[in-house]
Design an enzyme around this catalytic site. Sequence first.
Site, PDB file in Angstrom:
ATOM      1  N   ASP A  21       3.563 -23.726  50.533  1.00  0.00           N
ATOM      2  CA  ASP A  21       3.399 -22.962  49.305  1.00  0.00           C
ATOM      3  C   ASP A  21       2.440 -21.794  49.514  1.00  0.00           C
ATOM      4  OD1 ASP A  21       3.829 -22.273  46.700  1.00  0.00           O
ATOM      5  OD2 ASP A  21       2.474 -23.758  45.838  1.00  0.00           O
ATOM      6  N   GLY A  63      -2.212 -25.494  36.719  1.00  0.00           N
ATOM      7  CA  GLY A  63      -3.212 -25.802  35.706  1.00  0.00           C
ATOM      8  C   GLY A  63      -4.248 -24.699  35.599  1.00  0.00           C
ATOM      9  N   CYS A  64      -5.057 -24.765  34.551  1.00  0.00           N
ATOM     10  CA  CYS A  64      -6.100 -23.768  34.319  1.00  0.00           C
ATOM     11  C   CYS A  64      -7.323 -24.066  35.183  1.00  0.00           C
ATOM     12  CB  CYS A  64      -6.500 -23.762  32.845  1.00  0.00           C
ATOM     13  SG  CYS A  64      -5.150 -23.310  31.732  1.00  0.00           S
ATOM     14  N   GLY A  69      -3.488 -20.950  36.651  1.00  0.00           N
ATOM     15  CA  GLY A  69      -2.654 -21.210  37.808  1.00  0.00           C
ATOM     16  C   GLY A  69      -1.351 -21.888  37.437  1.00  0.00           C
ATOM     17  N   LYS A  86     -10.299 -27.235  38.363  1.00  0.00           N
ATOM     18  CA  LYS A  86      -8.899 -27.079  37.974  1.00  0.00           C
ATOM     19  C   LYS A  86      -8.484 -28.294  37.156  1.00  0.00           C
ATOM     20  CE  LYS A  86      -5.827 -25.417  40.835  1.00  0.00           C
ATOM     21  NZ  LYS A  86      -4.861 -25.286  41.956  1.00  0.00           N
TER      22      LYS A  86
END
Length: 446
Positions: A281, A147-148, A144, A163
Site C-alpha cells: 500500500d 481513520g482520523c 486518513g 489514529k
Amino acid sequence: MVVLPICAICSVHSIAATVKEEVPISQVYGSIQPPLGMAEDGAENHTDSKKILLLSFGISSVLIGGLLLCLCCLWISRLKRSKNCTVKGQQPLDGVKGRPLVPILNKLNSLRMGGKKSNVSIFEYPVLEAATNNFEETSKIDDGAWGCVYKACIGENFIAAVKKLDGGCMEREFQNEVGWLSKIQHQNIVSLLGYCIHEESRFLVYEIMQNGSLDCQLHGKGVLSICIDLTTLFNYTYELLAGPPSGSALTWSLRMKIALDVARGLEYLHERCNPAVLHRDLKSSNILLDSNFNAKLSGFSSAVSVGTQNKNDLKISETSGYLAPEYMSDGKLTDKSDVYSFGVVLLELLTRRNPLEKMSLATHQSIVSWAMPQLTDRTKIKNIVDIVIRDKMDLKHLYQVAAVAVLCVQAEPSYRPLITDVLHSLIPLVPVELGGSLRLGDNPKQ
C-alpha cells in the site's frame, strides 16, 4: 629482728604468686565470714541497688525508644514531603485518574522493537482521551483512509499522533499494523509507540511527524481539482491567486531526499527482513515527513510476508493509481509490485500531479499513461516538471530521475529494477547533508 634467708624469701614470693594466679578470689576469701549484722545490711543494700539499677535501665530504655521513634517519624514525614514535591514538580498527571504518566513515558523512551507485541505499550483510553481533548475537531491533523489522526499531548513535553479506527471491520487491519510495527524498526519506517482497545474502537499511537504526509505537502487539502486538459501555466496562475502553491516547501533536493528515504525503507523490507515483507500500500499519503523532512513509511495494515499474499486481503481501490497492472488483473504480487508504486510516487514528486486525474464523470487518466510519452523525450521532460522546481535542478539529474521512473512503472514486472538498484541510482543525486553522496559544487542548481 629475724632475718630470713634469701631462699626463704624467694619461696614466699613464689607461693604468693602461685596463689594470686591460680586460686580464685572466692576461695581465698570464702573462709572469712563477716559479722552477722554486717552480712544482713550488705544483702539489703545489694537488693536496693539492683532495684535502682533495673529501674534506671527501664527508664533509659523508654526514653531512648521514644527518641528513636520520634526521629523515625520525622524522617518518614520529611521523605513523604520531598516525594510529594518531586511528583508535583516533575511528573505530569493523568487528568482523569491523577496517575503519574512518567512510567508510561519512561517505557516509551526505552522501547526496543524485539519482535513481540508485548514490547509495544498498551495505553489506557482515559489517557488518550485527555491527551486529545476528548478527540475534538481542533486536535485532528489528518483524515486518513483507515481513520482520523489526532495530535495527542501526553504530559508537558511529549507529543504523539493517535489514529482512531472505528468499527469491528478494522480488527484485522489493526492487528496487522500492530504485528508488523512491533517487529520491524528502521529509520525510514514510522515507529509505533503503543495501542489501545476501547469498546468497538481501536487506537494506534505513533511518533509525531510534524510535516504530515507527502500527499498533503504536494496536493494540499481542499484545493479545487483542475482538469487535466488545462495547461500547467493556467494551473499555476490559479494557485497563485488562491494562495501559495502546494509543494512550495519541497525543493528539488528535498524531493530527491524523500525519494531516497522511501527507497531505503523499501530496501529494508525487501532485502533485510527474513522473510521479505511486501508493503502493498505504498502511496504518498503513507509517506510521512518529520520536522526535517525525513520520510518514513507508514500504513502497514496490508503488509504481508512473501508467499502469504492474497489479493482478496487488500482493501484498496483499484482506481487509486498506485497498484501494479499485474496485481490488478491477475492478483500476482511480488517485490516488483512495490517498485511500481514507488515509480508512481516518484512521478508525483516530479510533476506534482495526482496519480489518477478525473477526466469526466466516468473516465480517469493515470499519471503513468500521461507522463510516459513525455518522459522518454528529453525535449519534453522539462515541460511536465512541477513549476515550483522547474529550472532549479541540473538537467542531467532530471534525466536520470526520469529514467528511473520510466523503469519502475514498466508494465512488465521483469523489466522493473530491484529497489536496491533504484536506491543506488538515487544516492548520487542527493546532497551529502541530506543523506546522499552529492558534494557541494557538484550540483550548481538546488
